[in-house]
Design a protein around this motif. Structure first.
Motif, short mmCIF file in Angstrom:
data_model
loop_
_atom_site.label_atom_id
_atom_site.label_comp_id
_atom_site.label_asym_id
_atom_site.label_seq_id
_atom_site.Cartn_x
_atom_site.Cartn_y
_atom_site.Cartn_z
N VAL A 59 -2.12 -8.98 -39.66
CA VAL A 59 -3.32 -8.43 -40.59
C VAL A 59 -4.28 -7.28 -40.65
CG1 VAL A 59 -4.49 -8.32 -43.26
CG2 VAL A 59 -2.37 -10.41 -42.46
N GLU A 60 -4.87 -7.73 -39.02
CA GLU A 60 -5.76 -6.58 -39.00
C GLU A 60 -5.50 -5.37 -38.03
OE1 GLU A 60 -9.53 -7.05 -39.90
OE2 GLU A 60 -8.71 -8.21 -41.04
N GLN A 61 -4.14 -5.68 -37.93
CA GLN A 61 -3.10 -4.96 -36.48
C GLN A 61 -2.75 -4.13 -37.51
OE1 GLN A 61 -3.57 -4.50 -32.67
NE2 GLN A 61 -2.57 -2.77 -33.69
N ALA A 62 -2.35 -4.53 -38.83
CA ALA A 62 -2.13 -3.85 -39.59
C ALA A 62 -2.81 -2.37 -40.41
CB ALA A 62 -1.65 -4.06 -40.84
N LYS A 63 -4.26 -3.28 -40.66
CA LYS A 63 -5.39 -2.75 -41.27
C LYS A 63 -6.10 -1.42 -40.02
CE LYS A 63 -7.43 -6.14 -43.83
NZ LYS A 63 -8.62 -6.79 -44.27
N LEU A 64 -5.79 -1.98 -38.40
CA LEU A 64 -6.45 -1.12 -37.66
C LEU A 64 -5.37 0.38 -37.82
CD1 LEU A 64 -8.61 -0.21 -35.05
CD2 LEU A 64 -7.06 -1.95 -33.83
N THR A 65 -4.26 0.11 -37.58
CA THR A 65 -2.79 1.43 -37.08
C THR A 65 -3.78 2.33 -38.35
OG1 THR A 65 -1.34 -0.38 -36.27
CG2 THR A 65 -0.38 1.79 -37.10
N ARG A 66 -3.57 1.70 -39.77
CA ARG A 66 -3.96 2.81 -40.80
C ARG A 66 -5.06 3.42 -40.40
NH1 ARG A 66 -5.68 3.31 -45.64
NH2 ARG A 66 -5.16 4.03 -47.68
N SER A 67 -6.10 2.91 -40.60
CA SER A 67 -7.55 3.25 -40.06
C SER A 67 -7.21 4.18 -38.62
CB SER A 67 -8.80 2.22 -39.76
OG SER A 67 -8.60 1.10 -40.17
N GLN A 68 -6.48 3.93 -37.61
CA GLN A 68 -6.76 5.42 -36.43
C GLN A 68 -5.78 6.22 -37.82
OE1 GLN A 68 -4.43 2.94 -33.92
NE2 GLN A 68 -5.98 2.68 -33.28
N GLN A 69 -5.03 6.43 -38.60
CA GLN A 69 -3.76 6.93 -38.88
C GLN A 69 -4.47 8.18 -40.16
OE1 GLN A 69 -0.98 5.07 -41.38
NE2 GLN A 69 0.65 4.67 -39.43
N VAL A 70 -5.42 7.27 -40.58
CA VAL A 70 -6.78 7.98 -41.57
C VAL A 70 -7.32 8.71 -40.40
CG1 VAL A 70 -8.53 8.01 -43.32
CG2 VAL A 70 -6.53 6.42 -43.56
N LEU A 71 -8.08 8.68 -39.95
CA LEU A 71 -8.68 9.02 -39.02
C LEU A 71 -7.71 10.61 -38.20
CD1 LEU A 71 -10.42 6.33 -36.81
CD2 LEU A 71 -12.00 7.68 -38.89
N ALA A 72 -7.07 10.27 -37.89
CA ALA A 72 -5.57 11.38 -37.63
C ALA A 72 -5.06 12.40 -38.58
CB ALA A 72 -4.44 10.68 -36.64
N THR A 73 -5.15 11.82 -39.54
CA THR A 73 -5.08 13.08 -40.81
C THR A 73 -6.64 13.73 -41.03
OG1 THR A 73 -3.13 11.39 -41.68
CG2 THR A 73 -4.05 12.84 -42.67
N GLU A 74 -7.29 12.35 -40.97
CA GLU A 74 -8.66 12.94 -41.49
C GLU A 74 -9.78 14.72 -40.55
OE1 GLU A 74 -13.40 12.24 -41.64
OE2 GLU A 74 -11.80 10.82 -41.76
N TYR A 75 -8.53 13.72 -38.93
CA TYR A 75 -8.79 15.46 -37.87
C TYR A 75 -7.92 16.67 -38.04
CZ TYR A 75 -8.71 17.40 -33.35
OH TYR A 75 -8.76 18.68 -32.74
N LEU B 192 -6.28 9.13 -49.20
CA LEU B 192 -5.29 8.89 -50.09
C LEU B 192 -4.34 9.64 -49.40
CD1 LEU B 192 -7.64 10.85 -52.85
CD2 LEU B 192 -7.01 8.40 -52.72
N TYR B 193 -3.91 10.57 -48.14
CA TYR B 193 -2.06 11.21 -48.01
C TYR B 193 -2.22 10.13 -46.54
CZ TYR B 193 -4.59 14.68 -49.80
OH TYR B 193 -5.10 15.71 -50.87
N VAL B 194 -2.67 8.51 -46.53
CA VAL B 194 -1.54 7.87 -46.00
C VAL B 194 -1.41 6.59 -46.68
CG1 VAL B 194 -2.44 6.06 -43.64
CG2 VAL B 194 -3.86 9.17 -44.57
N SER B 195 -0.41 6.85 -46.27
CA SER B 195 0.35 5.27 -47.17
C SER B 195 -0.33 3.98 -46.57
CB SER B 195 1.85 5.12 -46.64
OG SER B 195 2.89 6.02 -46.92
N PRO B 196 -0.31 2.65 -47.48
CA PRO B 196 -1.27 2.18 -47.69
C PRO B 196 -0.82 1.05 -47.37
CG PRO B 196 -0.76 1.78 -49.89
CD PRO B 196 0.32 3.75 -49.09
N TYR B 197 -1.34 0.06 -45.77
CA TYR B 197 -0.61 -0.74 -44.56
C TYR B 197 0.73 -1.69 -45.59
CZ TYR B 197 -4.67 -3.97 -45.37
OH TYR B 197 -5.15 -5.61 -46.28
#
Length: 284
Positions: free
Chosen positions: A87-103, A228-233
C-alpha cells in the motif's frame, strides 16, 4: 466377625469376614474371588505410567498447538507487513506521478509564458518595422518630389534657352507631363510604404494574438492541482484486511502445555487414587 467395604462398579459394598475363607454377601469366598477383581502393584504402576504418558501426550499436543499458533501469528504479521508495504509503495508511486505531473505543468506554464513574451517582442518589432517602412516611404516620396521639381526647373531652362515660350502649349504640355509623372512616382512610393507597413502590422497583430492565447493557456494551468490529473492509486482489496497476528498471538499465549499436562494428570488422579485405595485395602 469383621466388616469392610469392597470397591465395585456399584460403589462400596459391605463384606462380612469370619475367617480366611469366609464368604461375602455375594456367596463367594474371599480366597475364591476372581483374580481380575484384585489390584496388583504392577497394575498400579501401569495405571500411573498410562496417566503420565497421557499427560506427556497432552503436553506435546498443547506445545504443538502453541507452536502452530505462534507460527500463524508470525506469518500473519509478515503478510500484513507486506500488504502495508504494498500500500505504501502504491502511495509512493502515485506521489511520484503527481510530482512528475506538477513538474510537467510548471514547465508547460513557463514555456507558454516564454512564448507569450517572444510573441510580444515580435509584435513590437513588427510595429517598429511598420513605422520604419512608413518613414522610409515618406523620405522616398520627398526625394521623388524634389527630383521632379529639379527636372521641371531644368526643362524650363532648356525651353527658355531654345527660345520656346514657357506659356505656350508645348511648354505647358512638357511641364504638366513632368508633374504628372512625378506625382505618379510619389504616389507609388507612398502606396508601397503603406503596403509594407500594413504587412508588418498584420504580423504584429498575429503576434499579439499568439501572446494572448499563450497567456490564457498558461493561466489555465495550475500546478498546485496536479493531484487532480493523476488517477487514484489502485489497492487490491485483499491487501486491506484485519491483522490476525494479534489473534494468533493471544491464542498461543492462552495455550499452556504444562497446564494441559497437569489437567490430564488431575483427570487421571481420581482413578489412580481409587485403585490405590483398593490396593491398600487388599493388602490389609
Amino acid at each position: 466377625m469383621a466388616t469392610f467395604s469392597a470397591i465395585s462398579p456399584f460403589g462400596a459394598q459391605p463384606t462380612l469376614l469370619a475367617g480366611p475363607n469366609t464368604s461375602n454377601v455375594m456367596g463367594l469366598s474371599a480366597s475364591s474371588a476372581p483374580a481380575s477383581s484384585g489390584i496388583s502393584f504392577g497394575g498400579m504402576a501401569l495405571s500411573v505410567t498410562g496417566a503420565v504418558t497421557q499427560a506427556v501426550g497432552a503436553w506435546y499436543s498443547a506445545q504443538s498447538a502453541k507452536s502452530a499458533a505462534k507460527h500463524a501469528a508470525t506469518m500473519a504479521k509478515g503478510q500484513m507487513e507486506m500488504n502495508l508495504l504494498a500500500v505504501e509503495q502504491a502511495k509512493l508511486t502515485r506521489s511520484q506521478q503527481v510530482l512528475a505531473t506538477e513538474y510537467q505543468m510548471r514547465t508547460q506554464k513557463l514555456s507558454l509564458g516564454y512564448q507569450a513574451t517572444i510573441a510580444d517582442v515580435n509584435a513590437r518589432l513588427s510595429e517598429l518595422a511598420a513605422r520604419s517602412s512608413l518613414l522610409q516611404g515618406e523620405r522616398q516620396e520627398q526625394a521623388s518630389r524634389l527630383s521632379t521639381a529639379q527636372m521641371k526647373s531644368s526643362q524650363r531652362v532648356a525651353l527658355a534657352a531654345n527660345g520656346v515660350d514657357l506659356g505656350s502649349a508645348t511648354s505647358l504640355n512638357i511641364l504638366t507631363s513632368t508633374d504628372v509623372m512625378g506625382e505618379i512616382d510619389a504616389n507609388t512610393i507612398q502606396a508601397n510604404a503603406a503596403r509594407a507597413a500594413w504587412g508588418y502590422r498584420s504580423q504584429a497583430v498575429d503576434a499579439e494574438n499568439q501572446a494572448m492565447l499563450a497567456r490564457a493557456a498558461a493561466e489555465n494551468i495550475d500546478p498546485e492541482k496536479a493531484d487532480l490529473y493523476v488517477s487514484p492509486y489502485a489497492v487490491d482489496p485483499n491487501l486491506i484486511q484485519a491483522d490476525m497476528s494479534g489473534y494468533y498471538s493471544q491464542t498461543a499465549s492462552a495455550i499452556s502445555p504444562v497446564g494441559d499436562a497437569l489437567m490430564s494428570l488431575a483427570g487421571s488422579a481420581p482413578a489412580i487414587a481409587e485403585k490405590w485405595r483398593a490396593y491398600q485395602q487388599k493388602r490389609a
